[in-house]
Design a protein around this motif. Sequence first.
Motif, PDB file in Angstrom:
ATOM      1  N   LEU A 180       0.252   7.579  10.065  1.00  0.00           N
ATOM      2  CA  LEU A 180       1.507   8.321   9.928  1.00  0.00           C
ATOM      3  C   LEU A 180       1.227   9.673   9.296  1.00  0.00           C
ATOM      4  O   LEU A 180       0.758   9.747   8.165  1.00  0.00           O
ATOM      5  CB  LEU A 180       2.491   7.560   9.037  1.00  0.00           C
ATOM      6  CG  LEU A 180       3.072   6.268   9.565  1.00  0.00           C
ATOM      7  CD1 LEU A 180       4.007   5.655   8.523  1.00  0.00           C
ATOM      8  CD2 LEU A 180       3.814   6.497  10.864  1.00  0.00           C
ATOM      9  N   GLY A 181       1.499  10.737   9.997  1.00  0.00           N
ATOM     10  CA  GLY A 181       1.386  12.075   9.433  1.00  0.00           C
ATOM     11  C   GLY A 181      -0.027  12.517   9.133  1.00  0.00           C
ATOM     12  O   GLY A 181      -1.002  11.988   9.661  1.00  0.00           O
ATOM     13  N   GLU A 182      -0.114  13.489   8.259  1.00  0.00           N
ATOM     14  CA  GLU A 182      -1.380  14.104   7.865  1.00  0.00           C
ATOM     15  C   GLU A 182      -1.860  13.515   6.542  1.00  0.00           C
ATOM     16  O   GLU A 182      -1.054  13.100   5.721  1.00  0.00           O
ATOM     17  CB  GLU A 182      -1.200  15.620   7.711  1.00  0.00           C
ATOM     18  CG  GLU A 182      -0.832  16.321   9.007  1.00  0.00           C
ATOM     19  CD  GLU A 182      -1.915  16.244  10.053  1.00  0.00           C
ATOM     20  OE1 GLU A 182      -3.097  16.429   9.714  1.00  0.00           O
ATOM     21  OE2 GLU A 182      -1.581  15.975  11.226  1.00  0.00           O
ATOM     22  N   LEU A 188      -1.213   7.392   5.090  1.00  0.00           N
ATOM     23  CA  LEU A 188      -0.246   6.321   5.328  1.00  0.00           C
ATOM     24  C   LEU A 188      -0.498   5.701   6.693  1.00  0.00           C
ATOM     25  O   LEU A 188      -0.761   6.411   7.678  1.00  0.00           O
ATOM     26  CB  LEU A 188       1.187   6.856   5.280  1.00  0.00           C
ATOM     27  CG  LEU A 188       1.789   7.033   3.898  1.00  0.00           C
ATOM     28  CD1 LEU A 188       3.173   7.669   3.999  1.00  0.00           C
ATOM     29  CD2 LEU A 188       1.882   5.724   3.155  1.00  0.00           C
ATOM     30  N   LEU A 189      -0.424   4.380   6.718  1.00  0.00           N
ATOM     31  CA  LEU A 189      -0.615   3.616   7.950  1.00  0.00           C
ATOM     32  C   LEU A 189       0.636   2.812   8.239  1.00  0.00           C
ATOM     33  O   LEU A 189       1.330   2.378   7.320  1.00  0.00           O
ATOM     34  CB  LEU A 189      -1.798   2.655   7.794  1.00  0.00           C
ATOM     35  CG  LEU A 189      -3.127   3.252   7.355  1.00  0.00           C
ATOM     36  CD1 LEU A 189      -4.121   2.141   7.061  1.00  0.00           C
ATOM     37  CD2 LEU A 189      -3.655   4.195   8.409  1.00  0.00           C
ATOM     38  N   GLU A 190       0.899   2.581   9.518  1.00  0.00           N
ATOM     39  CA  GLU A 190       2.025   1.744   9.919  1.00  0.00           C
ATOM     40  C   GLU A 190       1.546   0.772  10.983  1.00  0.00           C
ATOM     41  O   GLU A 190       0.744   1.112  11.842  1.00  0.00           O
ATOM     42  CB  GLU A 190       3.156   2.602  10.478  1.00  0.00           C
ATOM     43  CG  GLU A 190       4.385   1.805  10.860  1.00  0.00           C
ATOM     44  CD  GLU A 190       5.475   2.686  11.414  1.00  0.00           C
ATOM     45  OE1 GLU A 190       6.436   2.940  10.673  1.00  0.00           O
ATOM     46  OE2 GLU A 190       5.350   3.138  12.569  1.00  0.00           O
ATOM     47  N   GLY A 191       2.045  -0.451  10.895  1.00  0.00           N
ATOM     48  CA  GLY A 191       1.697  -1.462  11.878  1.00  0.00           C
ATOM     49  C   GLY A 191       2.653  -2.625  11.771  1.00  0.00           C
ATOM     50  O   GLY A 191       3.749  -2.501  11.227  1.00  0.00           O
ATOM     51  N   ARG A 192       2.230  -3.770  12.270  1.00  0.00           N
ATOM     52  CA  ARG A 192       3.032  -4.979  12.258  1.00  0.00           C
ATOM     53  C   ARG A 192       2.332  -6.048  11.441  1.00  0.00           C
ATOM     54  O   ARG A 192       1.116  -6.202  11.508  1.00  0.00           O
ATOM     55  CB  ARG A 192       3.247  -5.503  13.682  1.00  0.00           C
ATOM     56  CG  ARG A 192       3.942  -4.540  14.613  1.00  0.00           C
ATOM     57  CD  ARG A 192       5.407  -4.566  14.367  1.00  0.00           C
ATOM     58  NE  ARG A 192       6.115  -3.588  15.209  1.00  0.00           N
ATOM     59  CZ  ARG A 192       7.402  -3.485  15.211  1.00  0.00           C
ATOM     60  NH1 ARG A 192       8.151  -4.259  14.465  1.00  0.00           N
ATOM     61  NH2 ARG A 192       7.989  -2.585  15.952  1.00  0.00           N
ATOM     62  N   LEU A 218      -0.697   2.162   2.226  1.00  0.00           N
ATOM     63  CA  LEU A 218      -1.302   3.379   1.730  1.00  0.00           C
ATOM     64  C   LEU A 218      -2.800   3.145   1.673  1.00  0.00           C
ATOM     65  O   LEU A 218      -3.256   2.151   1.103  1.00  0.00           O
ATOM     66  CB  LEU A 218      -0.780   3.730   0.334  1.00  0.00           C
ATOM     67  CG  LEU A 218      -1.425   4.946  -0.336  1.00  0.00           C
ATOM     68  CD1 LEU A 218      -1.080   6.228   0.422  1.00  0.00           C
ATOM     69  CD2 LEU A 218      -0.999   5.050  -1.783  1.00  0.00           C
ATOM     70  N   CYS A 219      -3.557   4.045   2.271  1.00  0.00           N
ATOM     71  CA  CYS A 219      -5.012   3.953   2.244  1.00  0.00           C
ATOM     72  C   CYS A 219      -5.555   5.076   1.363  1.00  0.00           C
ATOM     73  O   CYS A 219      -5.218   6.243   1.545  1.00  0.00           O
ATOM     74  CB  CYS A 219      -5.578   4.093   3.657  1.00  0.00           C
ATOM     75  SG  CYS A 219      -7.387   4.079   3.700  1.00  0.00           S
ATOM     76  N   LEU A 220      -6.371   4.695   0.391  1.00  0.00           N
ATOM     77  CA  LEU A 220      -7.112   5.672  -0.401  1.00  0.00           C
ATOM     78  C   LEU A 220      -8.544   5.674   0.115  1.00  0.00           C
ATOM     79  O   LEU A 220      -9.190   4.626   0.163  1.00  0.00           O
ATOM     80  CB  LEU A 220      -7.091   5.323  -1.883  1.00  0.00           C
ATOM     81  CG  LEU A 220      -5.745   5.469  -2.574  1.00  0.00           C
ATOM     82  CD1 LEU A 220      -5.877   5.101  -4.049  1.00  0.00           C
ATOM     83  CD2 LEU A 220      -5.198   6.875  -2.431  1.00  0.00           C
ATOM     84  N   TYR A 221      -9.006   6.836   0.514  1.00  0.00           N
ATOM     85  CA  TYR A 221     -10.330   6.982   1.106  1.00  0.00           C
ATOM     86  C   TYR A 221     -11.227   7.729   0.118  1.00  0.00           C
ATOM     87  O   TYR A 221     -10.950   8.868  -0.244  1.00  0.00           O
ATOM     88  CB  TYR A 221     -10.213   7.744   2.422  1.00  0.00           C
ATOM     89  CG  TYR A 221     -11.521   7.971   3.125  1.00  0.00           C
ATOM     90  CD1 TYR A 221     -12.182   6.926   3.745  1.00  0.00           C
ATOM     91  CD2 TYR A 221     -12.088   9.231   3.182  1.00  0.00           C
ATOM     92  CE1 TYR A 221     -13.380   7.125   4.411  1.00  0.00           C
ATOM     93  CE2 TYR A 221     -13.273   9.455   3.845  1.00  0.00           C
ATOM     94  CZ  TYR A 221     -13.917   8.395   4.445  1.00  0.00           C
ATOM     95  OH  TYR A 221     -15.099   8.607   5.100  1.00  0.00           O
TER      96      TYR A 221
END
Length: 103
Positions: free
Chosen positions: A49-51, A65-69, A83-86
Amino acid sequence: MKAFVSLLLACSALTSLAHASSDQAWNDHNAQMSERCIAASTLKNVKVLGEPAEFDDRVGYSALLLEGRYPQKHMNNRKGTELCLYERQRNLAFVTEWAPAKP
């Protein structure tokens, strides 16, 4: 001697400009971050999701940000957000469930 000092100052000014990242380097970074974050996700059919949010190098993280099911049967295929922290230095991704703030 003045010419030497001027040349040295000019070279040092140009050297600091050489450290900027190219567009290709940023694209490669974003692709690798997306790949690692999606792999770390617990959701299915994940998309970005987004940048990304890029934190200062002193912090060393980017956020995405990630979106899924939800894959669990009891979740009835509901949408979920993570939320992914890389961690840029070690190329590691860490995810946690993310619920947007409600107004």
